[in-house]
Design a protein around this motif. Structure first.
Motif, mmCIF file in Angstrom:
data_model
loop_
_atom_site.group_PDB
_atom_site.id
_atom_site.type_symbol
_atom_site.label_atom_id
_atom_site.label_comp_id
_atom_site.label_asym_id
_atom_site.label_seq_id
_atom_site.Cartn_x
_atom_site.Cartn_y
_atom_site.Cartn_z
ATOM 1 N N ARG A 200 50.924 50.117 62.440
ATOM 2 C CA ARG A 200 51.467 51.461 62.195
ATOM 3 C C ARG A 200 51.242 51.910 60.757
ATOM 4 N N TRP A 201 51.331 50.971 59.822
ATOM 5 C CA TRP A 201 51.199 51.277 58.395
ATOM 6 C C TRP A 201 49.984 50.525 57.839
ATOM 7 N N PRO A 202 48.785 51.052 57.987
ATOM 8 C CA PRO A 202 47.585 50.339 57.520
ATOM 9 C C PRO A 202 47.564 50.122 56.004
ATOM 10 N N GLU A 203 48.434 50.818 55.286
ATOM 11 C CA GLU A 203 48.502 50.643 53.825
ATOM 12 C C GLU A 203 49.150 49.315 53.433
ATOM 13 N N ARG B 29 50.452 58.387 50.143
ATOM 14 C CA ARG B 29 50.055 57.035 50.557
ATOM 15 C C ARG B 29 49.720 56.136 49.367
ATOM 16 N N ASP B 30 49.882 56.615 48.141
ATOM 17 C CA ASP B 30 49.555 55.835 46.952
ATOM 18 C C ASP B 30 50.556 54.708 46.743
ATOM 19 N N GLY B 31 50.210 53.814 45.825
ATOM 20 C CA GLY B 31 51.114 52.743 45.441
ATOM 21 C C GLY B 31 50.914 51.485 46.263
ATOM 22 N N LEU B 32 51.704 50.483 45.945
ATOM 23 C CA LEU B 32 51.671 49.197 46.640
ATOM 24 C C LEU B 32 52.599 49.249 47.844
ATOM 25 N N VAL C 63 65.116 41.457 60.607
ATOM 26 C CA VAL C 63 64.873 42.715 59.897
ATOM 27 C C VAL C 63 63.475 42.675 59.302
ATOM 28 N N LEU C 64 62.768 43.776 59.470
ATOM 29 C CA LEU C 64 61.465 43.971 58.846
ATOM 30 C C LEU C 64 61.513 45.326 58.152
ATOM 31 N N ALA C 65 61.269 45.351 56.857
ATOM 32 C CA ALA C 65 61.374 46.587 56.079
ATOM 33 C C ALA C 65 60.038 46.877 55.397
ATOM 34 N N VAL C 66 59.532 48.085 55.604
ATOM 35 C CA VAL C 66 58.283 48.525 54.981
ATOM 36 C C VAL C 66 58.641 49.280 53.711
ATOM 37 N N TRP C 67 58.019 48.893 52.612
ATOM 38 C CA TRP C 67 58.296 49.477 51.299
ATOM 39 C C TRP C 67 57.025 50.041 50.691
ATOM 40 N N GLN C 68 57.204 51.097 49.908
ATOM 41 C CA GLN C 68 56.125 51.662 49.101
ATOM 42 C C GLN C 68 56.611 51.679 47.657
ATOM 43 N N LEU C 69 55.866 51.022 46.787
ATOM 44 C CA LEU C 69 56.181 50.999 45.366
ATOM 45 C C LEU C 69 55.252 51.978 44.667
#
Length: 188
Positions: free
Chosen positions: A61-64, A3-6, A25-31
């Protein structure tokens, strides 16, 4: 950990249910470091109020998630304003100042070629996404491409500040147990 990162959301808005209409389109990203992971992707034909509901649902769904980047040209500015009023952290995305769709796609190429973009290996819709990306600018729909290039631009502007994107040596995925992800576009 995993769950780390931006974490951030990129979007492309279309507001018609017609069979020939574009998709929202909605895209969830983790950097993580300099690696960009696609974590979730919504691609469907929806009306405006439903787009906002999809964005709010992804934040649930993605509280991060830290921020949503939403195009602000023309009537799309109203979505930015409405999402803000609903408590969604939104930043305006000005596509017009970033050149043509083809120019935006080309600017994302360096991040892909450096092996810094990772898609889930078995994600539903992965084949359609890859096909859409390969068909630009002649694709029937390029909505997912817009969301992906937006993510690459966020990374390039905020992390690399216009500097050359370094090639991947040891992917962050090894440390984060992302064994089910594959880099897209890396040149060998």
């Amino acid at each position: 950990g995993a769950r780390d990162g931006l974490w951030f959301l990129t979007t492309d808005i279309a507001t018609s249910l017609r069979e020939t209409a574009d998709y929202s389109v909605l895209a969830v990203w983790q950097l993580v470091g300099a690696d960009l992971f696609l974590r979730d992707l919504v691609r469907e034909r929806v009306e405006g109020p439903d787009f906002r509901a999809r964005a709010r649902a992804l934040f649930g769904r993605w509280p991060e998630l830290a921020v949503a980047w939403v195009p602000c040209g023309g009537l799309q500015l109203a979505y930015v304003q409405e999402l803000r009023r609903e408590g969604v952290p939104v930043r305006e995305w000005d596509e017009a100042s970033r050149g043509s769709k083809e120019a935006r796609a080309m600017s994302a190429t360096a991040i892909f070629e450096a092996g810094r973009v990772w898609f889930p290996a078995d994600a539903p819709g992965r084949v359609e996404l890859a096909g859409e990306m390969l068909a630009v600018p002649a694709a029937a729909h390029d909505d997912q491409v817009d969301a992906v290039t937006q993510a690459c631009a966020v990374v390039a502007e905020t992390i690399f500040g216009g500097r050359e994107v370094p090639a991947v040596d040891a992917p962050a995925s090894q440390a984060l147990d992302f064994a089910d992800y594959r880099p897209i576009g890396r040149r060998r």
